[in-house]
Design an enzyme around this catalytic site. Structure first.
Site, PDB file in Angstrom:
ATOM      1  N   CYS A  77      36.718  32.257  35.764  1.00 56.98           N
ATOM      2  CA  CYS A  77      35.366  32.174  36.319  1.00 56.98           C
ATOM      3  C   CYS A  77      34.318  32.332  35.214  1.00 56.98           C
ATOM      4  O   CYS A  77      34.182  31.457  34.373  1.00 56.98           O
ATOM      5  CB  CYS A  77      35.216  33.211  37.429  1.00 56.98           C
ATOM      6  SG  CYS A  77      33.811  32.904  38.503  1.00 56.98           S
ATOM      7  N   HIS A 104      40.285  32.607  40.919  1.00 61.42           N
ATOM      8  CA  HIS A 104      40.653  33.980  40.567  1.00 61.42           C
ATOM      9  C   HIS A 104      42.073  34.311  41.039  1.00 61.42           C
ATOM     10  O   HIS A 104      42.239  34.681  42.213  1.00 61.42           O
ATOM     11  CB  HIS A 104      39.712  34.958  41.277  1.00 61.42           C
ATOM     12  CG  HIS A 104      38.308  34.945  40.785  1.00 61.42           C
ATOM     13  ND1 HIS A 104      37.850  35.821  39.831  1.00 61.42           N
ATOM     14  CD2 HIS A 104      37.255  34.174  41.125  1.00 61.42           C
ATOM     15  CE1 HIS A 104      36.564  35.592  39.604  1.00 61.42           C
ATOM     16  NE2 HIS A 104      36.169  34.585  40.367  1.00 61.42           N
ATOM     17  N   GLU A 129      43.614  36.963  40.270  1.00 58.98           N
ATOM     18  CA  GLU A 129      43.670  38.434  40.470  1.00 58.98           C
ATOM     19  C   GLU A 129      43.203  38.847  41.859  1.00 58.98           C
ATOM     20  O   GLU A 129      43.355  39.996  42.242  1.00 58.98           O
ATOM     21  CB  GLU A 129      42.865  39.140  39.371  1.00 58.98           C
ATOM     22  CG  GLU A 129      41.352  39.169  39.541  1.00 58.98           C
ATOM     23  CD  GLU A 129      40.656  37.883  39.089  1.00 58.98           C
ATOM     24  OE1 GLU A 129      41.335  36.869  38.885  1.00 58.98           O
ATOM     25  OE2 GLU A 129      39.410  37.903  38.964  1.00 58.98           O
TER      26      GLU A 129
END
Lengths: 227, 80
Positions: free
Chosen positions: A85, A201, A203
């Site tokens: 990002c 993302h 994560e």
């Protein structure tokens, strides 16, 4: 395996990344942007967020911060550097990966789950992954990937496109492009494939009860590839 | 001396903000417009009396930070 996550003023996915990396076995250190030296690392991550308040252009100020010279040297010596990002925006501003990220086509902040299709498994990030389509989360205002015609030809010729926005079946079409990116590009590599920048993302996809498990699949595979 | 830099998007780069501003102007009755492109303007006070040297410093700044040459052009104007 050792990893480092760089924290810039305004980073806000740095701790999420720390949690994810530790969950899957990395010995992770947080590194402040004003430090000069990177700790010994097998992987360096530039996290998401709004470094320097997105002043001037997203990622532009962070790309000039002190620690970035060490990160650039690490990348140029073949070290694995992943930008997620805002981290991707920082990577394009350093010139480690080609192109630039413009404001989303319809001027809206996009926050939703997307499917991405892997294009190239000949690299440390996706090698041995048993899935070609992953569900990740995106949350950005400037994720509209753009590059010149010459650059596009070059990144295609060198197999530098890492992932495309697609639907759950892996169809890469305009209607599944959330932000107007050229050719539905969601992430790209440098020529050598040791640097990866992507808007989604992973994560945020490491817990079945909160979100999904495709991030878990990605990180488990990544640490096995590095070992 | 003061040097200004104007950063504009290159022609083939989509400028959604410019488009929206164009539409708004259109709606306000400014109908005689064919296109609006949004850019950035910097005023930099350089500690340098030689205009060509001051402009050269700002040009270097544009190339290294103020503009992203993949998508933007810059123009330098001596203001004072």
């Amino acid at each position: 395996m050792k990893s480092s996550v760089i924290t810039f003023p305004g980073s806000n996915c740095d701790r999420d990344m720390d949690v994810a990396l530790k969950k899957f076995g990395f010995n992770n250190k947080m590194v402040w942007h004003d430090d000069n030296e990177l700790p010994k690392s097998d992987l360096v991550v530039l996290p998401g967020g709004f470094s320097y308040g997105d002043y001037l252009r997203c990622g532009s100020m962070a790309s000039k911060s002190k620690i970035m010279q060490s990160v650039i040297n690490f990348a140029k010596s073949g070290g694995l550097v992943m930008g997620i990002c805002n981290g991707f925006q920082i990577l394009v501003e350093t010139g480690l990966v080609p192109g630039v990220l413009l404001r989303n086509k319809y001027l809206e902040f996009i926050c939703k789950n997307v499917f991405v299709k892997l294009d190239n498994k000949e690299n440390a990030y996706f090698k041995n992954l048993n899935k070609d389509i992953l569900e990740f989360h995106i949350a950005h205002n400037e994720g509209n990937y753009f590059c010149t015609k010459d650059q596009l030809k070059e990144i295609k010729d060198n197999n530098q496109i890492a992932i495309y926005y697609c639907n759950s079946e892996g169809k890469i079409e305009d209607q599944y492009n959330p932000n107007g990116s050229i050719k539905n590009i969601a992430g790209i590599f440098n020529k050598e494939k040791n640097v990866l920048g992507m808007m989604p993302h992973p994560e945020r996809m490491i817990d079945q009860s909160l979100s999904g498990e495709d991030g878990s699949i990605f990180f488990k595979n990544l640490i096995n590839n590095i070992k | 001396m003061k040097v200004s830099a104007i950063i504009t998007l290159k022609k083939d780069v989509l400028d959604p903000q410019g488009k929206v501003i164009h539409q708004a102007l259109d709606g306000m009755g400014f109908e005689n417009i064919s296109e609006v492109r949004q850019g950035k303007y910097f005023e930099i006070d350089v500690n340098e009396n030689d205009p060509s040297k001051a402009k050269a410093v700002v040009e270097d700044m544009c190339k290294k930070l103020l503009a992203n040459l993949v998508i933007e052009n810059f123009k330098i104007i001596e203001t004072q």
